[in-house]
Enzyme design. Structure first.
Site, PDB file in Angstrom:
ATOM      1  N   ASP A 451       0.820  -1.205   0.000  1.00  0.00           N
ATOM      2  CA  ASP A 451       0.000   0.000   0.000  1.00  0.00           C
ATOM      3  C   ASP A 451       0.853   1.253   0.000  1.00  0.00           C
ATOM      4  O   ASP A 451       0.568   2.224  -0.676  1.00  0.00           O
ATOM      5  CB  ASP A 451      -0.936   0.002   1.215  1.00  0.00           C
ATOM      6  CG  ASP A 451      -0.167  -0.098   2.525  1.00  0.00           C
ATOM      7  OD1 ASP A 451       0.874  -0.776   2.566  1.00  0.00           O
ATOM      8  OD2 ASP A 451      -0.608   0.486   3.530  1.00  0.00           O
ATOM      9  N   GLU A 457       3.829   0.177   7.978  1.00  0.00           N
ATOM     10  CA  GLU A 457       2.753  -0.628   7.405  1.00  0.00           C
ATOM     11  C   GLU A 457       3.345  -1.462   6.275  1.00  0.00           C
ATOM     12  O   GLU A 457       3.772  -2.582   6.475  1.00  0.00           O
ATOM     13  CB  GLU A 457       1.610   0.271   6.923  1.00  0.00           C
ATOM     14  CG  GLU A 457       0.351  -0.505   6.608  1.00  0.00           C
ATOM     15  CD  GLU A 457      -0.855   0.408   6.487  1.00  0.00           C
ATOM     16  OE1 GLU A 457      -1.891  -0.068   6.031  1.00  0.00           O
ATOM     17  OE2 GLU A 457      -0.765   1.605   6.844  1.00  0.00           O
ATOM     18  N   ASP A 464      -6.097  -2.627  -2.739  1.00  0.00           N
ATOM     19  CA  ASP A 464      -5.287  -1.683  -3.509  1.00  0.00           C
ATOM     20  C   ASP A 464      -4.891  -2.277  -4.859  1.00  0.00           C
ATOM     21  O   ASP A 464      -5.040  -1.653  -5.910  1.00  0.00           O
ATOM     22  CB  ASP A 464      -4.038  -1.293  -2.726  1.00  0.00           C
ATOM     23  CG  ASP A 464      -4.354  -0.562  -1.432  1.00  0.00           C
ATOM     24  OD1 ASP A 464      -5.200  -1.062  -0.666  1.00  0.00           O
ATOM     25  OD2 ASP A 464      -3.757   0.486  -1.177  1.00  0.00           O
ATOM     26  N   TRP A 521     -11.893  -5.716  -1.396  1.00  0.00           N
ATOM     27  CA  TRP A 521     -10.611  -6.289  -0.982  1.00  0.00           C
ATOM     28  C   TRP A 521     -10.604  -7.796  -1.272  1.00  0.00           C
ATOM     29  O   TRP A 521      -9.714  -8.296  -1.956  1.00  0.00           O
ATOM     30  CB  TRP A 521     -10.366  -5.990   0.493  1.00  0.00           C
ATOM     31  CG  TRP A 521      -9.822  -4.612   0.710  1.00  0.00           C
ATOM     32  CD1 TRP A 521      -8.543  -4.283   1.052  1.00  0.00           C
ATOM     33  CD2 TRP A 521     -10.522  -3.360   0.584  1.00  0.00           C
ATOM     34  NE1 TRP A 521      -8.395  -2.912   1.145  1.00  0.00           N
ATOM     35  CE2 TRP A 521      -9.600  -2.318   0.866  1.00  0.00           C
ATOM     36  CE3 TRP A 521     -11.828  -3.004   0.259  1.00  0.00           C
ATOM     37  CZ2 TRP A 521      -9.950  -0.961   0.832  1.00  0.00           C
ATOM     38  CZ3 TRP A 521     -12.183  -1.653   0.214  1.00  0.00           C
ATOM     39  CH2 TRP A 521     -11.255  -0.661   0.494  1.00  0.00           C
ATOM     40  N   GLU A 733      -2.035   9.066  -0.765  1.00  0.00           N
ATOM     41  CA  GLU A 733      -3.077   8.215  -0.185  1.00  0.00           C
ATOM     42  C   GLU A 733      -4.396   8.949  -0.072  1.00  0.00           C
ATOM     43  O   GLU A 733      -5.463   8.401  -0.365  1.00  0.00           O
ATOM     44  CB  GLU A 733      -2.633   7.732   1.196  1.00  0.00           C
ATOM     45  CG  GLU A 733      -3.634   6.858   1.904  1.00  0.00           C
ATOM     46  CD  GLU A 733      -3.111   6.363   3.252  1.00  0.00           C
ATOM     47  OE1 GLU A 733      -3.605   5.323   3.719  1.00  0.00           O
ATOM     48  OE2 GLU A 733      -2.209   7.014   3.819  1.00  0.00           O
TER      49      GLU A 733
END
Length: 857
Positions: A451, A457, A464, A521, A733
């Site tokens: 991401d 992270e 994504d 997702w 983002e």
């Protein structure tokens, strides 16, 4: 000739690798081909003339490879109507890796001393001396690790990959790589050694301070050096209890934290024969590894692909140096410096500045700090080994003397995929937007599709890549890399069919653990294999991932029940809708369950399409009928008779239109209403992760092309070009990761390098650029540019599996002048605005739309 999706044929893990070739220039269309396989033992197998046009991922025509076997492959073709074949292609060599668990003698070896698994541990180095008494004919190193590794033989680096062996679901799949090290070896004394790092295996990783030892507490090398002498005898040097270990000069190393290197502790001869410091080395501790879990790679490794020097160096009042590289990138710095013994040079990294200082808040707990302690023994060139940072700016403290820009280089790292797609047009801001998409893909395709590359992270978020895969597949040959990652998605899929939010799975309490199914997702299981099949023509890839896709759709069918509405459970909806509050990105304008049900229908339909391609007629019928039932339920719940949506939002209309969920009459109303909503907001973006990749297509498909262009060219926040006006060099983002006054978005989740919202580049390639695949692997495609938005020219190029396709158009007083290139072996239709379709054969073409419209040419 190429093999599977690999950049070369060395170390393949596929016993019967599929073959791909491009045709000789000017060949036109292949009518037949002949393959020749020459095995190392001297056996030559020829297929004879094989009738047909196949040239992409053609089945292996001979006996499967055995471990270590080398085969030289050539092809020749008969163009359509030719009596004689072409010349043979240049020979290409494919060589199998270790295909059977019994081939492995190596065991994991690492530090022999006790370590505190709860603490940061100093990485070890391991080594082994050996001697060769005869000339070497061939040598291969098969290598992997628990953690990360870099191998040296006699002080010389083996290979050039970084962060090897990458990140997979380690208990099930650990990659090894094959290296040809024949050139490293001669008769006499030798030493093989390896640097080790924690990496994803046991390093601290993940949310809220991270979790250590996710996969294990050891840090170990797994290596098998196999040497074939000129007389045919062999020697195997494998990691075992005879190796030795010692702490290295890397004091600490972490993917988030950065690296500390003490040059005073480094002996550059440590991996050479007769090493003077060998007395400090102690026996290794051996571990265990099921060799059945060792797998060969299906794509390229992470490498340095570019070097960038700073565009500005500013000496601050307190002696710190602030470096601007002009580009937000992913990598690390290489420095060349000289100074007194014990001098410490500290390097900190950030993507943006706040009031002239590094803005580190968006990094959260990723410290992104590298430290070099000088030895005082003269100039030193140094670069961290086992960390990466996302940054444009670097702050250096403690540099002895004046820092010269020539002394510091930013080295860009990502999975070394072959670039396949390019786009440019008359609008420089759109060109910068497209370049930002490319840079964000590069920075986030680091062994897995992440991401973001900078904060604590850096995970393989399924949503994504689901929305970005069409763009990714145009820009780079990412089939091998994403095939590997999708295999891990299947490994991590829960028994009930649930797809995790991110893969590989690591702890993510309380929001992401325990895992729950979520629309958009989880739909990566059905939609991304289909995208890769369409773009690369790999039917076997679609077949391998079909069980995962089927289990996902079956799960959603159970969750929806007889109503066919997925209207329960935790959902992210249209994540990061700009109307959502900073602290609740899922609270957008669109009903989350509308999103979920729309994706249910879309996935069921694509599962039916996949089943049809795979010859599963019963499944195709079943899931096609299911898709229609869900679409009907969607209309009854979320669409009025007139075509208005119960969620009167751009994302709701975009989903319903692009996913084909409306009746023809409803489509007209929905398209017009979507256009009204966009204009009412002055063509500013009002969509999040789900709606943004779809909205321009929804407008285009319903006759509102110019409004789609207005969205594209809007510069006010939120819009695609607003970050460009703020100097962005990657995709953000959040639409407002940086506010117009230069302050940062206050949310804790504010990345300046996130590719998902850059999925609009797929629309640029197809609609502005005009290249659209209409058959798997671009065997057939259309040239269909749709000019607008004041753009007067565009150039688009894509290296398809068959060769290069390109389209360049320019407006004239009477229409368009188009220059087109069609690869040999492909069938193409040109559909210019206001013109009847024109069939184009392989080669270069120039078309004048005014003449085509008049039927002249």
């Amino acid at each position: 000739m190429s093999f599977e999706h690999l950049p070369d044929g060395l170390g393949t893990g596929v016993p019967a690798p599929r073959l791909t070739w491009t045709l000789p220039p000017g060949c036109g269309t292949q009518e037949a081909y002949e393959l020749e396989l020459a095995r190392d033992g001297g056996t030559v197998h020829r297929t004879g003339r094989v009738q047909g046009p196949d040239q992409v991922l053609v089945a292996w025509p001979g006996e499967p490879l055995t471990s270590r076997e080398r085969v030289t492959v050539r092809v020749r073709v008969w163009p359509r109507g030719a009596v004689e074949p072409s010349a043979w292609s240049e020979p290409s060599v494919v060589e199998a890796g270790l295909l059977e668990p019994a081939d492995w003698q190596a065991v994991p070896v690492g530090a022999g001393w006790d370590e505190d698994p709860r603490a940061e541990r100093r990485p070890a180095r391991v080594r082994k001396d050996f001697r060769l008494d005869r000339p070497v004919a061939r040598a291969r190193l098969y290598v992997s690790a628990h953690g990360l590794y870099e191998v040296e033989i006699n002080g010389r680096r083996v290979g050039d990959e970084a962060l090897a062996p990458g990140w997979t679901v380690y208990p099930h799949r650990l990659r090894y790589r094959t290296h040809d090290v024949t050139g490293h070896l001669t008769e006499g004394a030798h030493t093989i050694g390896a640097w080790l790092g924690d990496g994803w295996y046991r390093g601290k990783y993940g949310f809220d301070g991270g979790t250590r030892n996710i996969y294990g507490t050891d840090q170990s090398l797994i290596a098998q050096l196999e040497i074939v002498h000129d007389d045919g005898t062999t020697l195997v040097v494998a990691t075992d209890g005879t190796w030795t270990a010692a702490p290295g000069p890397i004091l600490t190393s972490g993917l988030y934290e950065g690296e500390t290197f003490d040059a005073r502790l480094h002996d550059p001869d440590w991996s050479t024969p007769g090493h003077s410091g060998a007395a400090g080395w102690t026996p290794v501790r051996t571990g265990s590894r099921d060799p059945a879990t060792l797998v060969a790679p299906s794509g390229p490794p992470v490498r340095c692909t570019q070097e960038i020097t700073p565009v500005a160096v500013t000496r601050l009042d307190d002696g710190r140096d602030l470096l601007d590289f002009g580009q937000n990138l992913v990598g690390r710095l290489r420095v060349t410096v000289d100074g007194p013994e014990g001098a410490e040079i500290t390097i900190r990294h950030a993507e943006v500045l706040q009031e002239g200082e590094l803005a580190t808040r968006p990094l959260r707990e990723a410290h992104a700090t590298d430290t070099l302690i000088l030895s005082g023994r003269g100039p030193l060139t140094w670069e961290p080994r086992f960390t990466l940072h996302g940054f444009r700016y670097a702050e250096i403290t403690g540099w002895p003397g004046e820092l010269s820009p020539q002394g510091v280089t930013a080295r860009v790292y990502h999975t070394d995929m072959r670039r396949t797609g390019w786009f440019a047009c008359s609008d420089p801001m759109i060109n910068r937007l497209h370049e930002n998409v490319v840079w964000s893909m590069r920075g986030n395709f680091v062994d897995i599709p992440t991401d973001c590359p900078q904060r604590d992270e850096r995970l393989g978020w399924t949503g994504d890549i689901q929305v970005f895969a069409p763009t990714a597949a145009f820009l780079y040959d990412c089939a091998g890399m994403l095939d590997s990652w999708l295999t891990d998605v299947g490994v991590e899929q829960l028994p009930d069919g649930t797809i995790p939010w991110y893969v590989p799975v690591i702890p993510g309490e309380p929001m992401w653990t325990p895992i729950q199914p979520g629309a958009a997702w989880g739909d990566v299981a059905t939609l991304t294999p289909w995208t890769l099949y369409q773009r690369f023509g790999d039917l076997d890839l679609l077949r391998r991932h079909y069980p995962m896709a089927k289990a996902w759709v079956d799960l959603v069918e159970r969750l929806a029940g007889p109503s066919r509405l997925w209207d329960t459970g935790f959902q992210l909806g249209d994540w990061l809708d700009p109307a959502a509050p900073p602290d609740d990105p899922a609270a957008g304008r669109t009903d989350r369950y509308l999103v979920a049900t729309a994706y249910f229908a879309h996935s069921a339909r694509h599962l039916a399409l996949s089943a049809r391609e795979l010859g599963k007629a019963r499944d195709a019928e079943r899931y096609g009928a299911l898709a229609e039932e869900v679409a009907d339920a969607f209309r009854r719940r979320y669409v009025t008779d007139s075509g208005r949506m119960t969620s009167d939002s751009p994302t709701a209309y975009a989903l319903a239109l692009v996913f084909g969920l409306l009746t023809p009459r409803q489509r007209r109303t929905a398209g017009d209403r979507l256009a009204q909503l966009v204009l009412a907001d002055d063509a500013r973006i009002a969509t999040g992760f789900v709606g943004t990749p779809l909205i321009c297509d929804a407008l285009t498909d319903t006759g509102h092309l110019e409004i789609a262009y207005r969205l594209l060219t809007q510069t006010e926040c939120p819009s695609w070009l607003y970050p460009v006006t703020m100097g962005a060099t990657t995709i953000w983002e959040r639409w407002d990761s940086m506010r117009p006054d230069g302050t940062l978005n206050p949310a804790g989740m504010t990345s300046f390098n996130h590719y998902a919202l850059g999925a609009v580049a797929d629309w640029l390639h197809r609609i502005v650029g005009g290249i659209t695949a209409t058959a798997p692997g671009y065997r057939e495609f259309v040239f269909r540019p749709r000019p607008g938005g004041g753009i007067t020219w565009a150039r688009t190029r894509h290296d398809t599996p068959y060769g290069t396709a390109s389209l360049a158009w320019e407006t004239t007083g009477t229409g368009l002048i188009v220059q087109a290139e069609v690869p040999d072996g492909c069938r193409v239709t040109a559909e210019l605005p206001g013109c009847p379709p024109v069939r184009l054969g392989p080669g270069r073409h120039v078309l004048d739309s005014a003449k085509v419209a008049a039927g002249a040419a």
